[in-house]
Design a protein around this motif. Structure first.
Motif, PDB file in Angstrom:
ATOM      1  N   UNK A   5       0.810  -1.214   0.000  1.00 38.77           N
ATOM      2  CA  UNK A   5       0.000   0.000   0.000  1.00 38.77           C
ATOM      3  C   UNK A   5       0.848   1.271   0.000  1.00 38.77           C
ATOM      4  N   UNK A   6       2.140   1.131   0.144  1.00 41.94           N
ATOM      5  CA  UNK A   6       3.028   2.295   0.216  1.00 41.94           C
ATOM      6  C   UNK A   6       3.251   2.852  -1.191  1.00 41.94           C
ATOM      7  N   UNK A   7       3.226   4.177  -1.352  1.00 48.51           N
ATOM      8  CA  UNK A   7       3.461   4.770  -2.672  1.00 48.51           C
ATOM      9  C   UNK A   7       4.794   4.388  -3.293  1.00 48.51           C
ATOM     10  N   UNK A   8       5.756   3.983  -2.457  1.00 46.73           N
ATOM     11  CA  UNK A   8       7.052   3.589  -2.977  1.00 46.73           C
ATOM     12  C   UNK A   8       7.119   2.144  -3.441  1.00 46.73           C
ATOM     13  N   UNK A   9       6.035   1.391  -3.250  1.00 43.55           N
ATOM     14  CA  UNK A   9       6.041  -0.021  -3.638  1.00 43.55           C
ATOM     15  C   UNK A   9       6.325  -0.199  -5.124  1.00 43.55           C
ATOM     16  N   UNK A  13       9.705  -2.252  -6.372  1.00 47.63           N
ATOM     17  CA  UNK A  13       9.473  -3.566  -6.967  1.00 47.63           C
ATOM     18  C   UNK A  13       9.748  -3.579  -8.468  1.00 47.63           C
ATOM     19  N   UNK A  14       9.452  -2.492  -9.156  1.00 49.42           N
ATOM     20  CA  UNK A  14       9.741  -2.440 -10.586  1.00 49.42           C
ATOM     21  C   UNK A  14      11.246  -2.402 -10.835  1.00 49.42           C
ATOM     22  N   UNK A  25       4.157 -10.362 -12.232  1.00 49.00           N
ATOM     23  CA  UNK A  25       3.684 -10.926 -10.972  1.00 49.00           C
ATOM     24  C   UNK A  25       3.659  -9.862  -9.880  1.00 49.00           C
ATOM     25  N   UNK A  26       4.672  -9.026  -9.838  1.00 51.15           N
ATOM     26  CA  UNK A  26       4.726  -7.987  -8.810  1.00 51.15           C
ATOM     27  C   UNK A  26       3.626  -6.943  -9.008  1.00 51.15           C
ATOM     28  N   UNK A  27       3.308  -6.631 -10.247  1.00 53.51           N
ATOM     29  CA  UNK A  27       2.229  -5.681 -10.538  1.00 53.51           C
ATOM     30  C   UNK A  27       0.934  -6.118  -9.866  1.00 53.51           C
ATOM     31  N   UNK A  28       0.630  -7.394  -9.908  1.00 49.12           N
ATOM     32  CA  UNK A  28      -0.665  -7.897  -9.427  1.00 49.12           C
ATOM     33  C   UNK A  28      -0.866  -7.725  -7.925  1.00 49.12           C
ATOM     34  N   UNK A  29       0.193  -7.425  -7.190  1.00 45.69           N
ATOM     35  CA  UNK A  29       0.092  -7.286  -5.733  1.00 45.69           C
ATOM     36  C   UNK A  29       0.003  -5.818  -5.285  1.00 45.69           C
ATOM     37  N   UNK A  30       0.070  -4.890  -6.231  1.00 45.33           N
ATOM     38  CA  UNK A  30       0.157  -3.476  -5.868  1.00 45.33           C
ATOM     39  C   UNK A  30      -1.180  -2.948  -5.323  1.00 45.33           C
ATOM     40  N   UNK A 150       3.545   4.867 -12.771  1.00 47.24           N
ATOM     41  CA  UNK A 150       4.528   4.981 -13.851  1.00 47.24           C
ATOM     42  C   UNK A 150       5.728   4.051 -13.719  1.00 47.24           C
ATOM     43  N   UNK A 151       6.264   3.788 -12.522  1.00 44.08           N
ATOM     44  CA  UNK A 151       7.430   2.898 -12.444  1.00 44.08           C
ATOM     45  C   UNK A 151       7.198   1.522 -13.054  1.00 44.08           C
ATOM     46  N   UNK A 152       5.951   1.037 -13.014  1.00 40.64           N
ATOM     47  CA  UNK A 152       5.680  -0.276 -13.628  1.00 40.64           C
ATOM     48  C   UNK A 152       5.918  -0.211 -15.140  1.00 40.64           C
ATOM     49  N   UNK A 153       5.411   0.837 -15.794  1.00 39.08           N
ATOM     50  CA  UNK A 153       5.611   0.973 -17.234  1.00 39.08           C
ATOM     51  C   UNK A 153       7.071   1.234 -17.560  1.00 39.08           C
ATOM     52  N   UNK A 154       7.728   2.076 -16.766  1.00 42.42           N
ATOM     53  CA  UNK A 154       9.150   2.339 -16.999  1.00 42.42           C
ATOM     54  C   UNK A 154       9.969   1.059 -16.842  1.00 42.42           C
ATOM     55  N   UNK A 155       9.619   0.255 -15.836  1.00 44.50           N
ATOM     56  CA  UNK A 155      10.316  -1.009 -15.645  1.00 44.50           C
ATOM     57  C   UNK A 155      10.075  -1.983 -16.786  1.00 44.50           C
TER      58      UNK A 155
END
Length: 252
Positions: A5-9, A13-14, A25-30, A150-155
Motif C-alpha cells: 500500500x506504500x506509494x514507494x512499492x 518492486x519495478x 507478478x509484482x504488478x498484481x500485488x500493488x 509509472x514505475x511499472x511501465x518504466x520497468x
C-alpha cells in the motif's frame, strides 16, 4: 501500512524485477492507490448482470504478450468489466474486440477474439500494456495515480529494451503518460514533448547509443471512437501495420 500500500512499492518492486514475468507478478500485488483499490474491488464484488456468476479478477492487470516483443501497444487502463473482470489487458470488452481483430488481420494474433485468460490467444512479437494497471472510476485515473503507477511501465520498457523497436500509444492520456516512462526507460524524449495525434510518429534515440525507438500515436479503441467512426478498423490496421513493419515483424 502493508508494504504493497506504500506509494514507494511500485518504485522498489519495478526496479528490482529482473524479467518481464517477474514484473508482471509484482504488478498484481500493488495496492498503492487507495481510490483505485476500493473501486476495482467494489466492482468485483458487485459485478454486472451480464456477468452473473463470474469471479472477477479485481486486481491490477499486468501486461500481456511475449517478454521479447518488438512492438509494444500502450492503452489507458483496464476496463471495470473488461480486464478487471478477466485479468488480462483488453480482454472481455468491446475495445479489445476491435484491437485483437486488427492484430489478427495483420497476422500478429492467432485469433480475433479475446474472451478470457486461458482462451488460447497468443500474440506474435507484440505485447499490450497500459500506464495505469487498475480500473479507474469513469475510466479517468488522476494525475497522481498515473504518476504512482509509472514505475511499472518504466520497468517494463527497461526490460523490453533489448527487443522493442516500436511503440503504439492509444489515446492522448496514454501518450502523455508514456513519454516520461520512455525517458526513464532510456530513450531521449525531445523538449517540448511531441504532441499526440492519430498517425503521429516520433523517432527517439537511445541515451546510451543503442537502438532507437519509433513511437506512433493512434486514437484509442474506445467505443466512443469506434462507434462514431472516429477510428475505423482500416485506420487502426494502418497504424498497427506501419508500426509492426518498423519493428521488423512483417505483418500481412
Amino acid at each position: 501500512m502493508d508494504e504493497t500500500e506504500h506509494p514507494g512499492f511500485p518504485v522498489r518492486e519495478a526496479a528490482g524485477a529482473g524479467s518481464v514475468p517477474v514484473l508482471d507478478e509484482r504488478v498484481t500485488h500493488c495496492r498503492a492507490c487507495p481510490r483505485l483499490v476500493e473501486w476495482r474491488e467494489r466492482v468485483g464484488r458487485e459485478g454486472r448482470r451480464a456477468y452473473a456468476g463470474w469471479e472477477y479478477w479485481a486486481r491490477p492487470v499486468p501486461g500481456f504478450g511475449p517478454p521479447d516483443a518488438a512492438l509494444l501497444l500502450v492503452g489507458l487502463a483496464p476496463a471495470a468489466h473488461g480486464g478487471n473482470r478477466t485479468g488480462r489487458m483488453f480482454t472481455g470488452d468491446r475495445s479489445g474486440d476491435v484491437l485483437f481483430a486488427a492484430l489478427h488481420t495483420l497476422g500478429l494474433a492467432n485469433r480475433a477474439e479475446a474472451v478470457r485468460a486461458g482462451d488460447g490467444l497468443r500474440l506474435r512479437g507484440v505485447r499490450v500494456t497500459s500506464p495505469v494497471h487498475c480500473a479507474p472510476p469513469e475510466n479517468k485515473p488522476t494525475p497522481g495515480e498515473r504518476d504512482t503507477c509509472r514505475p511499472w511501465l518504466a520497468g517494463e520498457l527497461r526490460l523490453l529494451r533489448p527487443t522493442v523497436r516500436a511503440v503504439v500509444v492509444l489515446g492522448a492520456f496514454g501518450w502523455q503518460a508514456t513519454l516520461p516512462a520512455l525517458a526513464a526507460g532510456g530513450w531521449a524524449v525531445p523538449r517540448p514533448r511531441p504532441a499526440f495525434g492519430h498517425g503521429a510518429r516520433v523517432r527517439l534515440p537511445a541515451t546510451d547509443g543503442g537502438p532507437g525507438l519509433d513511437v506512433f500515436g493512434c486514437y484509442h479503441v474506445s467505443q466512443r471512437n469506434t462507434f462514431t467512426g472516429r477510428l475505423t478498423p482500416e485506420m487502426l490496421t494502418d497504424v498497427l501495420g506501419e508500426a509492426a513493419r518498423t519493428a521488423g515483424l512483417d505483418p500481412r
